[in-house]
Design a protein around this motif. Structure first.
Motif, PDB file in Angstrom:
ATOM      1  N   LYS A 293     -43.080 -31.665 -17.873  1.00 43.82           N
ATOM      2  CA  LYS A 293     -42.465 -32.091 -16.622  1.00 43.82           C
ATOM      3  C   LYS A 293     -41.755 -33.420 -16.849  1.00 43.82           C
ATOM      4  O   LYS A 293     -42.387 -34.487 -16.813  1.00 43.82           O
ATOM      5  N   PRO A 294     -40.450 -33.404 -17.102  1.00 47.33           N
ATOM      6  CA  PRO A 294     -39.711 -34.675 -17.245  1.00 47.33           C
ATOM      7  C   PRO A 294     -39.788 -35.500 -15.964  1.00 47.33           C
ATOM      8  O   PRO A 294     -39.875 -34.957 -14.857  1.00 47.33           O
ATOM      9  N   TYR A 295     -39.736 -36.806 -16.104  1.00 47.64           N
ATOM     10  CA  TYR A 295     -39.826 -37.693 -14.958  1.00 47.64           C
ATOM     11  C   TYR A 295     -38.789 -38.805 -15.095  1.00 47.64           C
ATOM     12  O   TYR A 295     -38.294 -39.084 -16.190  1.00 47.64           O
ATOM     13  N   GLN A 296     -38.467 -39.412 -13.945  1.00 46.67           N
ATOM     14  CA  GLN A 296     -37.479 -40.484 -13.920  1.00 46.67           C
ATOM     15  C   GLN A 296     -38.171 -41.831 -14.038  1.00 46.67           C
ATOM     16  O   GLN A 296     -39.190 -42.093 -13.397  1.00 46.67           O
ATOM     17  N   ARG A 297     -37.586 -42.690 -14.856  1.00 41.16           N
ATOM     18  CA  ARG A 297     -38.086 -44.048 -15.021  1.00 41.16           C
ATOM     19  C   ARG A 297     -36.929 -45.022 -14.859  1.00 41.16           C
ATOM     20  O   ARG A 297     -36.278 -45.427 -15.816  1.00 41.16           O
TER      21      ARG A 297
ATOM     22  N   THR B  53     -23.620 -45.546 -13.981  1.00 46.90           N
ATOM     23  CA  THR B  53     -25.071 -45.602 -13.788  1.00 46.90           C
ATOM     24  C   THR B  53     -25.585 -44.197 -13.520  1.00 46.90           C
ATOM     25  O   THR B  53     -24.973 -43.426 -12.766  1.00 46.90           O
ATOM     26  N   ARG B  54     -26.724 -43.902 -14.138  1.00 45.42           N
ATOM     27  CA  ARG B  54     -27.351 -42.598 -13.924  1.00 45.42           C
ATOM     28  C   ARG B  54     -28.867 -42.758 -14.013  1.00 45.42           C
ATOM     29  O   ARG B  54     -29.365 -43.734 -14.584  1.00 45.42           O
ATOM     30  N   PRO B  55     -29.632 -41.816 -13.462  1.00 44.79           N
ATOM     31  CA  PRO B  55     -31.093 -41.893 -13.575  1.00 44.79           C
ATOM     32  C   PRO B  55     -31.543 -41.789 -15.035  1.00 44.79           C
ATOM     33  O   PRO B  55     -31.000 -41.003 -15.813  1.00 44.79           O
ATOM     34  N   ASN B  56     -32.525 -42.587 -15.372  1.00 40.81           N
ATOM     35  CA  ASN B  56     -33.074 -42.564 -16.728  1.00 40.81           C
ATOM     36  C   ASN B  56     -34.220 -41.563 -16.769  1.00 40.81           C
ATOM     37  O   ASN B  56     -35.337 -41.845 -16.333  1.00 40.81           O
ATOM     38  N   MET B  57     -33.954 -40.386 -17.303  1.00 38.96           N
ATOM     39  CA  MET B  57     -34.925 -39.309 -17.342  1.00 38.96           C
ATOM     40  C   MET B  57     -35.671 -39.323 -18.679  1.00 38.96           C
ATOM     41  O   MET B  57     -35.060 -39.379 -19.745  1.00 38.96           O
ATOM     42  N   ILE B  58     -36.998 -39.285 -18.599  1.00 38.68           N
ATOM     43  CA  ILE B  58     -37.855 -39.215 -19.776  1.00 38.68           C
ATOM     44  C   ILE B  58     -38.182 -37.746 -20.018  1.00 38.68           C
ATOM     45  O   ILE B  58     -38.883 -37.113 -19.226  1.00 38.68           O
TER      46      ILE B  58
END
Length: 245
Positions: free
Chosen positions: A53-57, A167-172
């Motif tokens: 489950k990737p998540y945003q940081r 700028t974009r969300p940093n997805m892990i």
């Protein structure tokens, strides 16, 4: 008498014993240094494992080629340059703010993000792969380094207006497993090799003698971060320079 001469010949002088101890210490340092390089390669080559489950940081900000430049005939050319000088900045929010003290109060100001400058070492590095045409878009500058007490050259991109910030969300999406035994050994070696005396021995025996960091000042068009204390002009020279203006 012969036995006394034989015993005396087997006795080692103080200088010889000190030389042997120094050589043994250098061998141990070389061994630990090689082991540190091996561990560094092992850590770097640990494969990344995808997350279920990737998540945003936070968010990430980077440069991108402007739309009008990208649609032009040189769009691919500047895309290639950007891959070599792009920078990435991470933040918890989209604002990319930092704390700053002003008039005794703490305020938030925007974090400045610039393109990456190319060092003189990387300028001729084949891994970077700068072409003759790409080099024409860089200007040689020099900046005073208080640690080296000399001017360090670098190369700056002269047309930053061709790029814009995005700028974009940093997805892990992946993670690298941690080997605690490996990390423990790396920490021990790093603590040992980071000692001031050990660093000096490494630079002298492995890297060779320290570089004097003395360069000829040539083709200086702009000098940044120069302190007034470094100026050695006499009062007469300063007056003459003012009269020329």
């Amino acid at each position: 008498m012969e036995n006394d001469n034989l015993l005396f010949s087997r006795l080692r002088s103080v200088r010889s014993r000190k030389r042997t101890i120094r050589k043994d210490v250098e061998k141990q340092i070389r061994k630990k240094y090689r082991r540190s390089d091996e561990l560094w390669d092992i850590r770097r080559n640990i494969p990344w494992i995808p997350l279920e489950k990737p998540y945003q940081r936070g968010f990430v900000r980077f440069f991108a080629v402007r739309e009008d430049v990208r649609r032009s005939k040189d769009g691919d050319f500047f895309e290639g340059i950007l891959k070599k000088i792009n920078t990435y900045m991470y933040s918890e929010s989209r604002q990319f703010l930092k704390k700053k003290r002003k008039f005794g109060r703490r305020i938030y100001v925007e974090r400045v993000q610039k393109l990456k400058n190319i060092s003189s070492y990387s300028w001729n590095d084949p891994k970077l792969g700068l072409t003759t045409r790409e080099r024409q878009y860089f200007l040689k500058q020099e900046e005073y380094c208080p640690i080296r007490k000399s001017y360090v050259p670098y190369y700056e991109f002269i047309e930053p207006w061709r790029f814009t910030l995005r700028t974009r969300p940093n997805m892990i999406t992946h993670y690298k497993p941690v080997d605690f035994e490996l990390e423990k050994e790396c920490a021990e070696l790093g603590s040992y090799l980071g000692q001031h005396t050990i660093v000096g021995i490494i630079h002298k025996t492995i890297y060779g003698r320290s570089y004097p960091w003395r360069r000829k000042r040539e083709d200086i068009s702009l000098i940044k971060s120069r302190k007034y204390s470094t100026c050695v002009m006499s009062a007469t020279e300063i007056a003459e320079s003012l009269l020329d203006v």
